[in-house]
Design a protein around this motif. Sequence first.
Motif, short mmCIF file in Angstrom:
data_model
loop_
_atom_site.label_atom_id
_atom_site.label_comp_id
_atom_site.label_asym_id
_atom_site.label_seq_id
_atom_site.Cartn_x
_atom_site.Cartn_y
_atom_site.Cartn_z
N LEU A 186 0.82 -1.21 0.00
CA LEU A 186 0.00 0.00 0.00
C LEU A 186 0.86 1.27 0.00
O LEU A 186 0.48 2.29 -0.57
N ALA A 187 2.04 1.19 0.64
CA ALA A 187 2.97 2.31 0.57
C ALA A 187 3.49 2.48 -0.86
O ALA A 187 3.59 3.60 -1.39
N ALA A 188 3.80 1.35 -1.51
CA ALA A 188 4.24 1.40 -2.91
C ALA A 188 3.12 1.94 -3.79
O ALA A 188 3.38 2.68 -4.75
N LEU A 189 1.87 1.59 -3.46
CA LEU A 189 0.74 2.08 -4.24
C LEU A 189 0.60 3.59 -4.09
O LEU A 189 0.29 4.29 -5.06
N ARG A 190 0.83 4.11 -2.90
CA ARG A 190 0.78 5.56 -2.73
C ARG A 190 1.87 6.25 -3.55
O ARG A 190 1.63 7.29 -4.16
N VAL A 191 3.05 5.67 -3.56
CA VAL A 191 4.15 6.24 -4.36
C VAL A 191 3.80 6.19 -5.84
O VAL A 191 3.99 7.16 -6.57
N ALA A 192 3.28 5.05 -6.29
CA ALA A 192 3.01 4.85 -7.72
C ALA A 192 1.88 5.75 -8.22
O ALA A 192 1.94 6.27 -9.33
#
Length: 256
Positions: A186-192
């Motif tokens: 979910l952190a990667a999703l926020r970045v992406a």
Amino acid sequence: MIIENRWSWGRLLAAGVGLFLVYNAVMLYLYDASEWLVAGIDAVIALVSLGITWWTLKSFKLFSQRPKFSRSMKIWGLIALITVMIMMILNGFFQNLPLLFGSNDFWLITVIALATGIFEETLCRGLFFSGFLDHTLYNGNSFRFTRSAIYSAFLFGGFHFVNFLGGNPAVVFQQMFWAFVLGVFLAALRVATNTLVWGILLHFLLDWVPSISGPIRQSGASWWELIVVFGPIFIASLIFLVYTDQRYREIPVENV
């Protein structure tokens, strides 16, 4: 490039911990209250967290400008997304939809799932992730996004420790494990996506199941099953974040 927050990293982390403690204190106080009262308070706390996060971070965006996605970043980001979709299918998400829409508690389940998604995402991927990111930027640490994602995911997984009050310890440890893995994703999703919105929506969908308003499950899957399902999610998300750190340092930016 990264939007400057109104508060320092220390105040962001303290605000997140404070919200978490208030939430759990209120939930313990309302232990024997009606489900609709608990859901209503849940929603109020979630909206308070949403407002605090929006104000302190100035936006749900992470970047005013961000690095262009390399081919490797796109590939690993897509792999991470596909593995999460496979996890949802294996977990019976689509099979549960008829039960969900036919449930007498449909609106109760929806309110609880939405409030949970808003609260946990604004707390963990909002305040905590941005706080850790500010800390790594301030101290000049390498792999800033990767570190921040892991640190905030550890907190997200650790917060499920409170389920020991009413759950099977073996199941709670499994919850902590998959919460940590999903926290990294979910952190990667926020970045992406450069927003908290998609994380809130996905979190809502993951919790939007008939059992969310019931007691904590007392039986879980085997650890091998969890590793097979969640291992690829963790690896793909981690590689995406590492590529993001490299890209962030090496190439020009584009307007978002």
